[in-house]
Scaffold this motif. Structure first.
Motif, PDB file in Angstrom:
ATOM      1  N   LEU A 205      -7.924   2.018  11.294  1.00 31.63           N
ATOM      2  CA  LEU A 205      -8.667   2.082  10.174  1.00 31.63           C
ATOM      3  C   LEU A 205      -9.784   0.769   9.353  1.00 31.63           C
ATOM      4  O   LEU A 205     -10.386   0.827   9.008  1.00 31.63           O
ATOM      5  N   VAL A 206      -8.931  -0.344   9.797  1.00 31.36           N
ATOM      6  CA  VAL A 206      -9.360  -1.402   9.267  1.00 31.36           C
ATOM      7  C   VAL A 206     -10.939  -1.095   9.148  1.00 31.36           C
ATOM      8  O   VAL A 206     -11.867  -1.433  10.533  1.00 31.36           O
ATOM      9  N   PRO A 207     -11.900  -1.702   8.404  1.00 33.73           N
ATOM     10  CA  PRO A 207     -13.708  -1.846   8.727  1.00 33.73           C
ATOM     11  C   PRO A 207     -14.071  -3.180   9.155  1.00 33.73           C
ATOM     12  O   PRO A 207     -14.412  -3.864   8.641  1.00 33.73           O
ATOM     13  N   GLY A 208     -13.810  -3.748  10.766  1.00 34.90           N
ATOM     14  CA  GLY A 208     -13.519  -4.613  11.320  1.00 34.90           C
ATOM     15  C   GLY A 208     -15.293  -4.882  11.364  1.00 34.90           C
ATOM     16  O   GLY A 208     -15.632  -6.104  10.868  1.00 34.90           O
ATOM     17  N   VAL A 209     -16.067  -3.595  12.031  1.00 30.00           N
ATOM     18  CA  VAL A 209     -17.761  -3.878  12.667  1.00 30.00           C
ATOM     19  C   VAL A 209     -17.778  -4.211  11.294  1.00 30.00           C
ATOM     20  O   VAL A 209     -19.561  -5.083  10.895  1.00 30.00           O
ATOM     21  N   ALA A 210     -18.371  -3.258   9.859  1.00 29.38           N
ATOM     22  CA  ALA A 210     -18.668  -3.552   8.921  1.00 29.38           C
ATOM     23  C   ALA A 210     -18.730  -4.824   8.169  1.00 29.38           C
ATOM     24  O   ALA A 210     -19.280  -5.939   7.451  1.00 29.38           O
ATOM     25  N   ILE A 211     -17.482  -5.773   8.024  1.00 31.24           N
ATOM     26  CA  ILE A 211     -17.424  -7.358   8.001  1.00 31.24           C
ATOM     27  C   ILE A 211     -17.944  -8.105   8.654  1.00 31.24           C
ATOM     28  O   ILE A 211     -18.518  -9.101   8.148  1.00 31.24           O
ATOM     29  N   THR A 212     -17.566  -8.170  10.159  1.00 30.50           N
ATOM     30  CA  THR A 212     -19.070  -8.505  10.734  1.00 30.50           C
ATOM     31  C   THR A 212     -20.010  -8.745  10.481  1.00 30.50           C
ATOM     32  O   THR A 212     -20.900  -9.697  10.459  1.00 30.50           O
ATOM     33  N   GLU A 232     -18.281  -3.203   0.432  1.00 31.38           N
ATOM     34  CA  GLU A 232     -17.970  -2.391   0.663  1.00 31.38           C
ATOM     35  C   GLU A 232     -16.930  -2.122   1.553  1.00 31.38           C
ATOM     36  O   GLU A 232     -15.805  -1.573   1.800  1.00 31.38           O
ATOM     37  N   ALA A 233     -16.983  -2.926   2.713  1.00 29.15           N
ATOM     38  CA  ALA A 233     -15.944  -2.965   3.069  1.00 29.15           C
ATOM     39  C   ALA A 233     -14.222  -4.136   2.608  1.00 29.15           C
ATOM     40  O   ALA A 233     -13.284  -3.497   3.109  1.00 29.15           O
ATOM     41  N   ILE A 234     -14.524  -4.653   1.199  1.00 29.47           N
ATOM     42  CA  ILE A 234     -13.202  -5.052   0.432  1.00 29.47           C
ATOM     43  C   ILE A 234     -12.747  -3.943   0.105  1.00 29.47           C
ATOM     44  O   ILE A 234     -12.090  -4.054  -0.158  1.00 29.47           O
ATOM     45  N   LEU A 235     -13.482  -2.829  -0.457  1.00 28.88           N
ATOM     46  CA  LEU A 235     -13.138  -2.537  -0.761  1.00 28.88           C
ATOM     47  C   LEU A 235     -12.698  -0.789  -0.771  1.00 28.88           C
ATOM     48  O   LEU A 235     -11.169   0.065  -0.249  1.00 28.88           O
ATOM     49  N   SER A 236     -13.147  -0.940   1.188  1.00 31.76           N
ATOM     50  CA  SER A 236     -11.897   0.277   1.813  1.00 31.76           C
ATOM     51  C   SER A 236     -10.578  -0.989   2.673  1.00 31.76           C
ATOM     52  O   SER A 236      -9.813  -0.127   2.453  1.00 31.76           O
ATOM     53  N   ALA A 237     -10.516  -1.732   2.356  1.00 36.35           N
ATOM     54  CA  ALA A 237      -9.449  -2.632   2.758  1.00 36.35           C
ATOM     55  C   ALA A 237      -8.664  -2.371   1.313  1.00 36.35           C
ATOM     56  O   ALA A 237      -7.294  -2.108   1.463  1.00 36.35           O
ATOM     57  N   PHE A 238      -9.045  -1.742   0.196  1.00 31.70           N
ATOM     58  CA  PHE A 238      -8.240  -1.868  -1.118  1.00 31.70           C
ATOM     59  C   PHE A 238      -7.557  -1.093  -1.180  1.00 31.70           C
ATOM     60  O   PHE A 238      -6.696  -1.021  -1.759  1.00 31.70           O
ATOM     61  N   ALA A 239      -8.884   0.315  -0.681  1.00 29.66           N
ATOM     62  CA  ALA A 239      -7.894   1.391  -0.013  1.00 29.66           C
ATOM     63  C   ALA A 239      -6.831   2.041   1.123  1.00 29.66           C
ATOM     64  O   ALA A 239      -6.462   2.698   0.329  1.00 29.66           O
ATOM     65  N   ILE A 240      -7.035   1.086   1.767  1.00 29.94           N
ATOM     66  CA  ILE A 240      -6.577   0.746   3.134  1.00 29.94           C
ATOM     67  C   ILE A 240      -4.540   0.160   2.355  1.00 29.94           C
ATOM     68  O   ILE A 240      -3.781   0.527   2.493  1.00 29.94           O
ATOM     69  N   GLY A 241      -5.181  -0.467   1.977  1.00 29.26           N
ATOM     70  CA  GLY A 241      -3.905  -1.093   1.094  1.00 29.26           C
ATOM     71  C   GLY A 241      -2.895  -0.727  -0.006  1.00 29.26           C
ATOM     72  O   GLY A 241      -1.602  -0.731   0.048  1.00 29.26           O
ATOM     73  N   THR A 242      -3.990  -0.161  -1.092  1.00 30.63           N
ATOM     74  CA  THR A 242      -3.115   1.208  -1.856  1.00 30.63           C
ATOM     75  C   THR A 242      -2.822   2.414  -1.853  1.00 30.63           C
ATOM     76  O   THR A 242      -1.497   1.511  -1.741  1.00 30.63           O
ATOM     77  N   GLY A 243      -3.156   2.320  -0.497  1.00 32.63           N
ATOM     78  CA  GLY A 243      -2.232   3.742   0.216  1.00 32.63           C
ATOM     79  C   GLY A 243      -0.686   3.535   1.425  1.00 32.63           C
ATOM     80  O   GLY A 243      -0.547   4.601   0.606  1.00 32.63           O
ATOM     81  N   VAL A 244      -0.593   2.570   1.413  1.00 36.00           N
ATOM     82  CA  VAL A 244       0.402   1.736   2.406  1.00 36.00           C
ATOM     83  C   VAL A 244       1.393   1.259   0.954  1.00 36.00           C
ATOM     84  O   VAL A 244       2.281   1.458   1.101  1.00 36.00           O
ATOM     85  N   ALA A 245       0.360   0.793  -0.122  1.00 39.44           N
ATOM     86  CA  ALA A 245       1.427  -0.130  -1.235  1.00 39.44           C
ATOM     87  C   ALA A 245       2.373   1.569  -2.033  1.00 39.44           C
ATOM     88  O   ALA A 245       3.562   0.777  -2.433  1.00 39.44           O
ATOM     89  N   LEU A 246       1.405   2.261  -2.222  1.00 42.70           N
ATOM     90  CA  LEU A 246       2.620   3.760  -2.747  1.00 42.70           C
ATOM     91  C   LEU A 246       3.898   4.014  -1.738  1.00 42.70           C
ATOM     92  O   LEU A 246       4.674   4.206  -2.655  1.00 42.70           O
ATOM     93  N   ILE A 247       3.530   4.060  -0.776  1.00 44.74           N
ATOM     94  CA  ILE A 247       5.075   3.845   0.034  1.00 44.74           C
ATOM     95  C   ILE A 247       5.871   2.779  -0.504  1.00 44.74           C
ATOM     96  O   ILE A 247       7.461   3.643  -0.746  1.00 44.74           O
ATOM     97  N   PHE A 248       5.428   1.369  -0.050  1.00 44.26           N
ATOM     98  CA  PHE A 248       7.099   0.316  -0.673  1.00 44.26           C
ATOM     99  C   PHE A 248       7.049   0.302  -2.410  1.00 44.26           C
ATOM    100  O   PHE A 248       8.084   0.403  -2.389  1.00 44.26           O
ATOM    101  N   ARG A 249       6.435   1.350  -3.136  1.00 44.71           N
ATOM    102  CA  ARG A 249       6.420   1.216  -4.875  1.00 44.71           C
ATOM    103  C   ARG A 249       7.041   2.420  -4.483  1.00 44.71           C
ATOM    104  O   ARG A 249       8.294   1.856  -5.656  1.00 44.71           O
ATOM    105  N   PHE A 250       6.957   3.890  -4.083  1.00 45.84           N
ATOM    106  CA  PHE A 250       7.604   4.638  -4.887  1.00 45.84           C
ATOM    107  C   PHE A 250       8.188   5.319  -3.802  1.00 45.84           C
ATOM    108  O   PHE A 250       9.250   6.026  -4.506  1.00 45.84           O
ATOM    109  N   ILE A 251       8.549   5.126  -2.388  1.00 45.88           N
ATOM    110  CA  ILE A 251       8.729   6.400  -1.282  1.00 45.88           C
ATOM    111  C   ILE A 251      10.777   5.051  -1.042  1.00 45.88           C
ATOM    112  O   ILE A 251      11.815   5.261  -0.512  1.00 45.88           O
ATOM    113  N   ILE A 252      10.279   3.879  -0.848  1.00 52.97           N
ATOM    114  CA  ILE A 252      10.657   2.441   0.318  1.00 52.97           C
ATOM    115  C   ILE A 252      11.722   2.200  -0.638  1.00 52.97           C
ATOM    116  O   ILE A 252      11.698   1.815  -1.959  1.00 52.97           O
TER     117      ILE A 252
END
Length: 252
Positions: A205-212, A232-252
């Motif tokens: 999911l990481v926007p590697g080509v966009a960053i490059t 655009e790449a930073i916002l994509s990375a932020f969206a990915i990080g937010t999705g994972v962070a919600l799991i650590f915050r509310f489930i784990i």
């Protein structure tokens, strides 16, 4: 040169540039290709301005300007290579301007792409392989859960992007699904390190080509395009990080 011929040249250049931007090409490559097509078609000095959302081309000291929007931006480097190939053929006088336009239209609409099942399978392989690389451990028991979570995340990303034009929602939901899947597999004792599983699974999911491309555009002097793609790449990375962070915050 007649007005109709000049307009046809500019239109051909716009088609080539739009295909390249939509397919993930760097801006300096887009401008170079458009200028070369115009020069080889008989226009001595063309003026090109490109952005990630639109492009302009005109003829120096003449009232001929055309512009075109860029609606969709994906990664399809085969299209970029095909446009470069037909551009070289036109430069070598192997094809005419009309044939160049026809081939560009064919590239735009009929370039084959990998089947969806193969994309999902490739995402699984990439997730498992990069899990080992980034964890620095040969923990093969985490390969299967990383592959499963990565494949599911990429599937959700692709399906959401097909059904909505809202940017970054696919990255968020895909990474959220990865977090949930990784956690469930870890609780079911399929894998022994939750962090390693998630790290590997989010890599497709990481926007590697966009960053490059953002860095390459900045280094080439295309500051506007470089900053836009970087944000655009930073916002994509932020969206990915937010999705994972919600799991650590509310489930784990």
């Amino acid at each position: 040169m007649k007005i109709a011929q000049k307009n046809k040249i500019l239109e051909t250049c716009l088609i080539a540039g739009r295909i390249m931007i939509e397919s993930g090409s760097e801006m300096y490559r887009v401008e170079d290709t458009m200028n070369r097509i115009a020069y080889n078609a008989g226009i001595q000095k063309s003026l090109v301005f490109t952005t990630p959302t639109g492009l302009f081309i005109g003829i120096e000291n003449q009232p001929y300007v055309q512009l075109g929007p860029v609606i969709v931006r994906t990664i399809n480097l085969e299209k970029v290579e095909n446009v470069n190939t037909v551009s070289r053929q036109f430069a070598n006088k192997e094809i005419t301007l009309d044939q160049l336009m026809m081939r560009l239209e064919s590239i735009d609409h009929h370039t084959p792409y990998f089947p969806f099942w193969m994309q999902i399978f490739s995402a699984a392989i990439v997730s498992a392989a990069l899990m080992i690389v980034f964890s620095g451990k040969y923990t093969w028991e985490n390969c299967i859960p990383a592959a499963l979570a990565g494949a599911l995340g990429y599937y959700i990303l692709s399906e959401v992007n097909k059904r909505t034009n809202v940017r970054f929602i696919g990255e968020f939901l895909g990474s959220f699904a990865i977090g949930v899947t990784a956690y469930l597999l870890y609780r079911w004792h399929i894998g022994n390190n939750l962090d390693d599983i998630i790290i590997g699974a989010v890599m497709p999911l990481v926007p590697g080509v966009a960053i490059t491309n953002s860095i390459r555009d900045l280094l080439a002097g295309h500051l506007l395009s470089g900053m836009v793609r970087g944000v655009e790449a930073i916002l994509s990375a932020f969206a990915i990080g937010t999705g994972v962070a919600l799991i650590f915050r509310f489930i784990i």
